[in-house]
Write a protein that holds these residues in place. Structure first.
Motif, PDB file in Angstrom:
ATOM      1  N   PHE A 168       0.775  -1.149  -0.170  1.00  0.00           N
ATOM      2  CA  PHE A 168       0.212  -0.028  -0.122  1.00  0.00           C
ATOM      3  C   PHE A 168       0.740   1.324   0.175  1.00  0.00           C
ATOM      4  O   PHE A 168       1.772   1.265   0.709  1.00  0.00           O
ATOM      5  CB  PHE A 168      -0.858  -0.091   1.340  1.00  0.00           C
ATOM      6  N   GLU A 169       0.365   2.284  -0.634  1.00  0.00           N
ATOM      7  CA  GLU A 169       1.385   3.410  -0.878  1.00  0.00           C
ATOM      8  C   GLU A 169       0.214   4.617  -0.947  1.00  0.00           C
ATOM      9  O   GLU A 169      -0.742   4.608  -1.544  1.00  0.00           O
ATOM     10  CB  GLU A 169       2.034   3.611  -2.186  1.00  0.00           C
ATOM     11  N   ARG A 170       0.713   5.522   0.009  1.00  0.00           N
ATOM     12  CA  ARG A 170      -0.131   6.850  -0.342  1.00  0.00           C
ATOM     13  C   ARG A 170       0.775   7.916  -1.147  1.00  0.00           C
ATOM     14  O   ARG A 170       1.859   8.220  -0.971  1.00  0.00           O
ATOM     15  CB  ARG A 170      -0.310   7.590   1.074  1.00  0.00           C
ATOM     16  N   SER A 171      -0.079   8.674  -1.996  1.00  0.00           N
ATOM     17  CA  SER A 171       0.718   9.873  -2.906  1.00  0.00           C
ATOM     18  C   SER A 171      -0.133  11.270  -2.783  1.00  0.00           C
ATOM     19  O   SER A 171      -1.365  10.979  -2.424  1.00  0.00           O
ATOM     20  CB  SER A 171       1.082   9.276  -4.068  1.00  0.00           C
ATOM     21  N   GLU A 172       0.048  12.088  -3.689  1.00  0.00           N
ATOM     22  CA  GLU A 172      -0.642  13.346  -3.773  1.00  0.00           C
ATOM     23  C   GLU A 172      -1.952  12.911  -4.454  1.00  0.00           C
ATOM     24  O   GLU A 172      -2.962  13.589  -4.363  1.00  0.00           O
ATOM     25  CB  GLU A 172       0.224  14.312  -4.544  1.00  0.00           C
ATOM     26  N   ASN A 173      -1.699  11.809  -5.332  1.00  0.00           N
ATOM     27  CA  ASN A 173      -2.870  11.363  -6.290  1.00  0.00           C
ATOM     28  C   ASN A 173      -3.910  10.313  -5.567  1.00  0.00           C
ATOM     29  O   ASN A 173      -4.770  10.015  -6.132  1.00  0.00           O
ATOM     30  CB  ASN A 173      -2.379  10.852  -7.722  1.00  0.00           C
ATOM     31  N   GLY A 174      -3.776  10.048  -4.284  1.00  0.00           N
ATOM     32  CA  GLY A 174      -4.644   8.947  -3.658  1.00  0.00           C
ATOM     33  C   GLY A 174      -3.740   7.879  -3.025  1.00  0.00           C
ATOM     34  O   GLY A 174      -2.683   8.202  -2.677  1.00  0.00           O
ATOM     35  N   THR A 175      -4.439   6.648  -3.275  1.00  0.00           N
ATOM     36  CA  THR A 175      -3.673   5.529  -2.831  1.00  0.00           C
ATOM     37  C   THR A 175      -3.513   4.545  -3.920  1.00  0.00           C
ATOM     38  O   THR A 175      -4.206   4.782  -4.856  1.00  0.00           O
ATOM     39  CB  THR A 175      -4.439   4.965  -1.665  1.00  0.00           C
ATOM     40  N   TYR A 176      -2.514   3.789  -3.932  1.00  0.00           N
ATOM     41  CA  TYR A 176      -1.948   2.807  -4.783  1.00  0.00           C
ATOM     42  C   TYR A 176      -1.703   1.318  -4.276  1.00  0.00           C
ATOM     43  O   TYR A 176      -1.127   1.269  -3.084  1.00  0.00           O
ATOM     44  CB  TYR A 176      -0.970   3.254  -5.490  1.00  0.00           C
ATOM     45  N   CYS A 177      -1.882   0.430  -4.961  1.00  0.00           N
ATOM     46  CA  CYS A 177      -1.744  -0.902  -4.503  1.00  0.00           C
ATOM     47  C   CYS A 177      -0.488  -1.499  -5.227  1.00  0.00           C
ATOM     48  O   CYS A 177      -0.858  -1.462  -6.526  1.00  0.00           O
ATOM     49  CB  CYS A 177      -2.863  -1.966  -4.325  1.00  0.00           C
ATOM     50  N   ARG A 178       0.660  -1.836  -5.047  1.00  0.00           N
ATOM     51  CA  ARG A 178       1.798  -2.192  -5.755  1.00  0.00           C
ATOM     52  C   ARG A 178       1.384  -3.775  -6.164  1.00  0.00           C
ATOM     53  O   ARG A 178       2.035  -4.058  -7.070  1.00  0.00           O
ATOM     54  CB  ARG A 178       3.048  -2.099  -5.335  1.00  0.00           C
ATOM     55  N   PHE A 179       0.807  -4.224  -5.491  1.00  0.00           N
ATOM     56  CA  PHE A 179       0.344  -5.921  -5.745  1.00  0.00           C
ATOM     57  C   PHE A 179      -0.526  -5.991  -6.830  1.00  0.00           C
ATOM     58  O   PHE A 179      -0.330  -6.531  -8.109  1.00  0.00           O
ATOM     59  CB  PHE A 179      -0.147  -6.547  -4.672  1.00  0.00           C
ATOM     60  N   LEU A 180      -1.713  -5.236  -7.023  1.00  0.00           N
ATOM     61  CA  LEU A 180      -2.540  -4.926  -8.048  1.00  0.00           C
ATOM     62  C   LEU A 180      -2.239  -4.213  -8.940  1.00  0.00           C
ATOM     63  O   LEU A 180      -2.740  -4.198 -10.147  1.00  0.00           O
ATOM     64  CB  LEU A 180      -4.012  -4.587  -7.453  1.00  0.00           C
ATOM     65  N   GLU A 181      -1.046  -3.282  -8.682  1.00  0.00           N
ATOM     66  CA  GLU A 181      -0.570  -2.448  -9.754  1.00  0.00           C
ATOM     67  C   GLU A 181      -2.004  -1.534 -10.328  1.00  0.00           C
ATOM     68  O   GLU A 181      -1.935  -1.491 -11.508  1.00  0.00           O
ATOM     69  CB  GLU A 181       0.128  -3.052 -11.099  1.00  0.00           C
ATOM     70  N   LYS A 182      -2.458  -0.832  -9.281  1.00  0.00           N
ATOM     71  CA  LYS A 182      -3.628  -0.025  -9.551  1.00  0.00           C
ATOM     72  C   LYS A 182      -3.912   0.974  -8.562  1.00  0.00           C
ATOM     73  O   LYS A 182      -3.574   0.874  -7.381  1.00  0.00           O
ATOM     74  CB  LYS A 182      -4.939  -0.926  -9.851  1.00  0.00           C
ATOM     75  N   VAL A 183      -4.381   2.182  -8.937  1.00  0.00           N
ATOM     76  CA  VAL A 183      -4.789   3.269  -7.938  1.00  0.00           C
ATOM     77  C   VAL A 183      -6.036   2.691  -7.415  1.00  0.00           C
ATOM     78  O   VAL A 183      -6.907   2.239  -7.975  1.00  0.00           O
ATOM     79  CB  VAL A 183      -5.222   4.583  -8.731  1.00  0.00           C
ATOM     80  N   LEU A 184      -5.999   3.201  -6.167  1.00  0.00           N
ATOM     81  CA  LEU A 184      -7.205   2.683  -5.256  1.00  0.00           C
ATOM     82  C   LEU A 184      -8.299   3.773  -5.078  1.00  0.00           C
ATOM     83  O   LEU A 184      -7.788   4.799  -4.576  1.00  0.00           O
ATOM     84  CB  LEU A 184      -6.826   1.951  -3.977  1.00  0.00           C
ATOM     85  N   SER A 185      -9.559   3.296  -5.562  1.00  0.00           N
ATOM     86  CA  SER A 185     -10.568   4.374  -5.137  1.00  0.00           C
ATOM     87  C   SER A 185     -10.966   4.146  -3.551  1.00  0.00           C
ATOM     88  O   SER A 185     -10.718   3.061  -3.140  1.00  0.00           O
ATOM     89  CB  SER A 185     -11.806   4.372  -6.108  1.00  0.00           C
ATOM     90  N   PRO A 186     -11.783   5.007  -2.927  1.00  0.00           N
ATOM     91  CA  PRO A 186     -12.119   4.655  -1.498  1.00  0.00           C
ATOM     92  C   PRO A 186     -12.854   3.275  -1.423  1.00  0.00           C
ATOM     93  O   PRO A 186     -12.656   2.345  -0.829  1.00  0.00           O
ATOM     94  CB  PRO A 186     -12.886   5.657  -1.132  1.00  0.00           C
ATOM     95  N   GLY A 187     -13.616   2.807  -2.693  1.00  0.00           N
ATOM     96  CA  GLY A 187     -14.388   1.624  -2.484  1.00  0.00           C
ATOM     97  C   GLY A 187     -13.517   0.329  -2.971  1.00  0.00           C
ATOM     98  O   GLY A 187     -14.045  -0.552  -2.688  1.00  0.00           O
TER      99      GLY A 187
END
Length: 199
Positions: free
Chosen positions: A167-186
């Protein structure tokens, strides 16, 4: 703290929310008892069968299960013994440690779980009627609350995004390096099968 005093609740929305969550918790207990009674199982036996069905063998060990359900190891061992007597589970020894074993469902256990796994559908049904935006907002607030309870040590096992090494936080939101995708709250998960604890 006067959380359960109705006069206090009328002036404090936080207390109303706590009491609302307590009512939902009570609904889960009632549904577990009802379904368990139908099949001659205690709520803990039912929960353990469901957990073993949907989680990998390394999480289906006495030590992990005791932390998961916040009970003593002896309680889990006794629950496992009784489920074994009912022929709903089997135990597989760990080749690296003769004292350790993982728990697996037998054919009978798998059959039974397919009948009991819908016990909470009555709670899920009204959620399906909510608009998607309300569901996502509601989930977001619950996620925050569970995350805080976990960091405060109230919940001992955490398989949420915020405690995962991917799990990563950035200025653009949150990201999962395992799924390789930006995560929406849902997209955030409460019980992630790929979860790897930080550190």
């Amino acid at each position: 703290m006067e959380t359960f005093d109705p006069h206090h609740q009328s002036r404090h929305i936080e207390s109303k929310i706590v009491v609302a969550l307590e009512r939902i918790s009570e609904a889960f207990k009632v549904l577990l008892w009802k379904k368990g009674k139908e099949y001659g199982l205690t709520p803990l036996q039912l929960q353990l069968l469901l957990f073993v069905r949907f989680h990998p063998p390394e999480k289906s060990k006495v030590n992990y299960l005791a932390r998961e359900f916040n009970v003593a190891k002896a309680t889990i061992s006794e629950t496992v013994r009784l489920l074994g007597k009912k022929e709903l589970i089997t135990r597989m020894r760990d080749p690296g440690d003769s004292r350790s074993y993982s728990i697996h469902l037998s054919e009978t256990g798998l059959e039974l779980v397919s009948k009991i796994s819908d016990f909470a559908s009555v709670i899920e049904a009204p959620l399906k009627d909510m608009p998607q935006s309300r569901k996502e907002a509601f989930f977001h607030e619950l996620y925050y609350l569970i995350s805080r309870l976990s960091s405060d040590g109230v919940i001992s096992v955490n398989r949420m995004c915020v405690s995962c090494k991917f799990f990563e936080r950035s200025e653009n939101g949150t990201y999962c390096r395992f799924l390789e995708k930006v995560l929406s709250p849902g997209d955030h998960r409460i019980d992630c099968p790929e979860h790897q604890p930080v550190g």
